[in-house]
Design a protein around this motif. Structure first.
Motif, PDB file in Angstrom:
ATOM      1  N   ASP A  74       0.819  -1.218   0.000  1.00 49.05           N
ATOM      2  CA  ASP A  74       0.000   0.000   0.000  1.00 49.05           C
ATOM      3  C   ASP A  74       0.850   1.264   0.000  1.00 49.05           C
ATOM      4  O   ASP A  74       0.619   2.199   0.764  1.00 49.05           O
ATOM      5  CB  ASP A  74      -0.958   0.018   1.195  1.00 49.05           C
ATOM      6  N   ILE A  75       1.851   1.319  -0.867  1.00 53.89           N
ATOM      7  CA  ILE A  75       2.774   2.452  -0.948  1.00 53.89           C
ATOM      8  C   ILE A  75       2.272   3.430  -2.008  1.00 53.89           C
ATOM      9  O   ILE A  75       2.030   3.046  -3.157  1.00 53.89           O
ATOM     10  CB  ILE A  75       4.193   1.971  -1.291  1.00 53.89           C
ATOM     11  N   PHE A  76       2.121   4.692  -1.623  1.00 57.64           N
ATOM     12  CA  PHE A  76       1.660   5.732  -2.535  1.00 57.64           C
ATOM     13  C   PHE A  76       2.713   6.001  -3.595  1.00 57.64           C
ATOM     14  O   PHE A  76       3.884   6.251  -3.276  1.00 57.64           O
ATOM     15  CB  PHE A  76       1.349   7.021  -1.756  1.00 57.64           C
ATOM     16  N   VAL A  77       2.298   5.961  -4.887  1.00 59.62           N
ATOM     17  CA  VAL A  77       3.247   6.190  -5.980  1.00 59.62           C
ATOM     18  C   VAL A  77       2.879   7.384  -6.850  1.00 59.62           C
ATOM     19  O   VAL A  77       3.721   7.895  -7.584  1.00 59.62           O
ATOM     20  CB  VAL A  77       3.422   4.938  -6.868  1.00 59.62           C
ATOM     21  N   GLY A  78       1.620   7.833  -6.809  1.00 57.70           N
ATOM     22  CA  GLY A  78       1.209   8.960  -7.639  1.00 57.70           C
ATOM     23  C   GLY A  78      -0.280   8.979  -7.863  1.00 57.70           C
ATOM     24  O   GLY A  78      -1.052   8.496  -7.030  1.00 57.70           O
ATOM     25  N   CYS A  79      -0.693   9.518  -9.008  1.00 55.84           N
ATOM     26  CA  CYS A  79      -2.115   9.543  -9.340  1.00 55.84           C
ATOM     27  C   CYS A  79      -2.290   9.421 -10.847  1.00 55.84           C
ATOM     28  O   CYS A  79      -1.391   9.748 -11.619  1.00 55.84           O
ATOM     29  CB  CYS A  79      -2.801  10.794  -8.800  1.00 55.84           C
ATOM     30  N   CYS A  80      -3.451   8.929 -11.227  1.00 57.39           N
ATOM     31  CA  CYS A  80      -3.771   8.752 -12.639  1.00 57.39           C
ATOM     32  C   CYS A  80      -5.287   8.742 -12.745  1.00 57.39           C
ATOM     33  O   CYS A  80      -5.964   8.095 -11.944  1.00 57.39           O
ATOM     34  CB  CYS A  80      -3.201   7.434 -13.152  1.00 57.39           C
ATOM     35  N   GLY A  81      -5.817   9.473 -13.717  1.00 56.37           N
ATOM     36  CA  GLY A  81      -7.264   9.463 -13.837  1.00 56.37           C
ATOM     37  C   GLY A  81      -7.794  10.428 -14.860  1.00 56.37           C
ATOM     38  O   GLY A  81      -7.150  10.714 -15.873  1.00 56.37           O
ATOM     39  N   LEU A  82      -8.967  10.940 -14.551  1.00 58.34           N
ATOM     40  CA  LEU A  82      -9.738  11.758 -15.479  1.00 58.34           C
ATOM     41  C   LEU A  82     -10.223  13.023 -14.810  1.00 58.34           C
ATOM     42  O   LEU A  82     -10.474  13.045 -13.606  1.00 58.34           O
ATOM     43  CB  LEU A  82     -10.944  10.967 -15.971  1.00 58.34           C
ATOM     44  N   ARG A  83     -10.387  14.050 -15.627  1.00 52.59           N
ATOM     45  CA  ARG A  83     -10.999  15.316 -15.200  1.00 52.59           C
ATOM     46  C   ARG A  83     -12.033  15.694 -16.235  1.00 52.59           C
ATOM     47  O   ARG A  83     -11.896  15.347 -17.412  1.00 52.59           O
ATOM     48  CB  ARG A  83      -9.965  16.434 -15.180  1.00 52.59           C
TER      49      ARG A  83
END
Length: 178
Positions: A74-83
């Motif tokens: 459960d290590i935070f690596v970043g973000c990816c998605g939609l707007r």
């Protein structure tokens, strides 16, 4: 951690008020922010505002640049998605930000494929656009590998530069017609 979406190595969840430290860790990193704003860094107030915008986008539109974690640990690596890009036409902007220690490991590609699949299969998004800082060649390569094709340069006020704009074209990706 509870994930609403998973790929082979990554889990996706939603930004919330308790994730400010993750937002600061990502957007407060000058290696990440140098491609996003002309000053090269976000202030803590800017980061808080950005976090609130992601939370608002989820509430209003059901989408955001989702926080991404390694499933192992459960290590935070970043973000990816939609707007939202054009809310009246089911058109979204795709994007990703990863912490520098996770660059070059295929995470943008893996996360991007999962988010695009989710956008098409679950959210029924009709069109997906993406852009990048013209100096960020790694993002350019990642977008092209995901099936985005260049359409034009567009002015991006936060950097004061013209950024290439791409659209996910009608072609076979993930063994299905888009």
């Amino acid at each position: 951690m509870e994930y609403f979406l998973k790929s082979e190595r990554l889990g996706f969840t939603y930004w919330n008020d308790e994730f400010l430290h993750y937002a600061i860790d990502l957007w407060g990193n000058p290696q990440v922010s140098r491609f996003v704003v002309s000053e090269g860094v976000f202030s803590e107030a800017d980061i808080k505002e950005r976090l609130l915008l992601e939370i608002k986008n989820k509430r209003l539109y059901g989408i955001q640049y989702y926080p991404v974690f390694l499933l192992e640990g459960d290590i935070f690596v970043g973000c990816c998605g939609l707007r939202p890009y054009d809310t009246g036409k089911s058109v979204c902007e795709f994007g990703f930000y990863f912490k520098p220690e996770y660059w070059g490991k295929g995470f943008a590609q893996e996360a991007g494929m999962k988010v695009i699949e989710y956008a098409l299969d679950t959210l029924n998004i009709s069109n997906i656009y993406a852009g990048h800082n013209p100096n960020n060649k790694a993002s350019e390569r990642a977008l092209k590998k995901l099936g985005f094709e260049y359409i034009e340069d567009t002015f991006y006020e936060p950097t004061g530069l013209y950024h290439p704009l791409y659209m996910l074209k009608q072609k076979k990706i993930f063994d299905k017609e888009l």
